[in-house]
Design a protein around this motif. Structure first.
Motif, PDB file in Angstrom:
ATOM      1  N   ALA A 146       0.839  -1.207   0.000  1.00  0.00           N
ATOM      2  CA  ALA A 146       0.000   0.000   0.000  1.00  0.00           C
ATOM      3  C   ALA A 146       0.871   1.253   0.000  1.00  0.00           C
ATOM      4  N   ALA A 147       1.952   1.239   0.775  1.00  0.00           N
ATOM      5  CA  ALA A 147       2.854   2.395   0.833  1.00  0.00           C
ATOM      6  C   ALA A 147       3.510   2.636  -0.523  1.00  0.00           C
ATOM      7  N   LEU A 148       3.964   1.577  -1.182  1.00  0.00           N
ATOM      8  CA  LEU A 148       4.594   1.733  -2.493  1.00  0.00           C
ATOM      9  C   LEU A 148       3.619   2.325  -3.504  1.00  0.00           C
ATOM     10  N   ARG A 149       2.378   1.844  -3.490  1.00  0.00           N
ATOM     11  CA  ARG A 149       1.358   2.364  -4.401  1.00  0.00           C
ATOM     12  C   ARG A 149       1.137   3.862  -4.175  1.00  0.00           C
ATOM     13  N   LEU A 150       0.995   4.234  -2.921  1.00  0.00           N
ATOM     14  CA  LEU A 150       0.729   5.633  -2.600  1.00  0.00           C
ATOM     15  C   LEU A 150       1.905   6.534  -2.978  1.00  0.00           C
ATOM     16  N   ILE A 151       3.119   6.091  -2.692  1.00  0.00           N
ATOM     17  CA  ILE A 151       4.302   6.894  -3.021  1.00  0.00           C
ATOM     18  C   ILE A 151       4.435   7.056  -4.524  1.00  0.00           C
ATOM     19  N   ARG A 152       4.211   5.973  -5.260  1.00  0.00           N
ATOM     20  CA  ARG A 152       4.353   6.053  -6.717  1.00  0.00           C
ATOM     21  C   ARG A 152       3.316   7.001  -7.317  1.00  0.00           C
ATOM     22  N   ARG A 153       2.066   6.847  -6.895  1.00  0.00           N
ATOM     23  CA  ARG A 153       1.027   7.722  -7.425  1.00  0.00           C
ATOM     24  C   ARG A 153       1.254   9.170  -6.995  1.00  0.00           C
ATOM     25  N   GLY A 154       1.698   9.364  -5.766  1.00  0.00           N
ATOM     26  CA  GLY A 154       1.978  10.705  -5.293  1.00  0.00           C
ATOM     27  C   GLY A 154       3.071  11.386  -6.095  1.00  0.00           C
ATOM     28  N   GLN A 155       4.092  10.607  -6.497  1.00  0.00           N
ATOM     29  CA  GLN A 155       5.164  11.192  -7.285  1.00  0.00           C
ATOM     30  C   GLN A 155       4.705  11.532  -8.703  1.00  0.00           C
ATOM     31  N   ILE A 156       3.828  10.710  -9.260  1.00  0.00           N
ATOM     32  CA  ILE A 156       3.277  11.015 -10.591  1.00  0.00           C
ATOM     33  C   ILE A 156       2.523  12.344 -10.548  1.00  0.00           C
ATOM     34  N   LEU A 157       1.698  12.534  -9.506  1.00  0.00           N
ATOM     35  CA  LEU A 157       0.970  13.794  -9.355  1.00  0.00           C
ATOM     36  C   LEU A 157       1.920  14.961  -9.091  1.00  0.00           C
ATOM     37  N   LYS A 158       3.010  14.712  -8.358  1.00  0.00           N
ATOM     38  CA  LYS A 158       3.992  15.764  -8.089  1.00  0.00           C
ATOM     39  C   LYS A 158       4.659  16.213  -9.383  1.00  0.00           C
ATOM     40  N   ILE A 159       4.976  15.267 -10.283  1.00  0.00           N
ATOM     41  CA  ILE A 159       5.590  15.621 -11.563  1.00  0.00           C
ATOM     42  C   ILE A 159       4.633  16.483 -12.379  1.00  0.00           C
TER      43      ILE A 159
END
Length: 287
Positions: free
Chosen positions: A58-71
């Protein structure tokens, strides 16, 4: 050539989002010792290992999606901060994971808690935090001036228009004085707005939802008109039953489409449910 330059600038590659994928891969390898708990034999160890893996994924999913939105946030001239701080939540989950794991090796809670805090801090240091403020938007200006300064569609304004339109339809039904109809219509509006806010937090999401939202509003408008036209006739009860059946089916159809659209955009079920919970919090608090 320009495409290659853009990929280099944002850290994106054709198969992922560049350095982030490498960082997540290293983090995955660092968590490999968790798998050893599965082979220690005791039921407690197996349960702990499964819980740790669920938290970690769950943490990996959230971090990955969060970084996509940050970009996307960094590239846009104007953007709203994500409603759900995914990378912060992901870092906290990793901290909880480390704290649970450390709890098996220390008697007290202080040392495991310290390790958990350290793991959260290191995760945030490695992947960064989510944007906390809107960029390029001045909400203190009158709406026409604020809109003129936005080169991209104003997502919040679009959400407010949809919300106001659905509110008007709910008020039409509430004016009939039928508590059951009012509850069903309010529930439909709340569910639909939760999905729209969860999936349409960026301009691309709103563009994907534009046609289905317009269709939904048109169909609900027609159902409202039919019910209102039959309310003061001998067909009231039949129109009432028909209305409840139709809006229930309409809501289910819209939710199925919205969830399918979210999966196509790379949103998994956990992330979508987290977004829905976040977006529905103000409503439940007000209730």
């Amino acid at each position: 050539m320009s495409d290659m330059t853009e990929r280099h600038r944002t850290g994106r590659t054709a198969g992922g989002i560049g350095p982030l994928e490498t960082g997540l891969a290293v983090l995955t390898l660092a968590a490999f010792p968790v798998l050893l708990l599965l082979f220690q034999g005791s039921a407690t160890s197996v349960f702990t290992a499964v819980l740790e893996l669920v938290l970690f994924l769950a943490a990996l999913r959230l971090i990955r999606r969060g970084q996509i939105l940050k970009i996307a946030y960094d590239k846009a001239e104007t953007a709203r901060a994500p409603r759900l701080p995914r990378k912060v939540i992901g870092a906290l989950l990793i901290g909880v994971m480390v704290m649970i794991l450390a709890g098996h090796h220390f008697v007290g809670l202080l040392v495991p808690f310290g390790f958990g805090v350290l793991a959260t801090a290191l995760t945030l240091a490695a992947f960064g935090a989510d944007p906390l403020r809107d960029k390029g938007l001045d909400d203190t200006l009158p709406e026409p001036l604020a809109t003129a300064r936005r080169p991209r569609p104003d997502v919040q304004a679009a959400l407010d228009r949809i919300d106001a339109t659905l509110d008007g339809m709910v008020c039409e039904i509430a004016a009939l004085g039928d508590a059951q109809l009012t509850r069903h219509t309010e529930a439909l509006k709340s569910a639909v707005m939760g999905l729209i806010r969860a999936l349409g937090e960026d301009p691309d999401g709103m563009e994907r939802l534009h046609r289905p939202v317009v269709k939904f509003v048109k169909l609900l408008r027609r159902e409202n008109d039919d019910l209102l036209a039959a309310w003061n006739t001998d067909h009231r009860e039949r129109a009432r039953r028909r209305y409840l059946t139709r809006i229930t089916a309409l809501g289910q159809t819209f939710e199925e489409f919205a969830r399918k659209s979210g999966r196509k955009a790379g949103r998994d079920a956990f992330e979508l449910e987290a977004d829905l919970l976040w977006n529905r919090k103000p409503l439940h608090r007000a209730a």
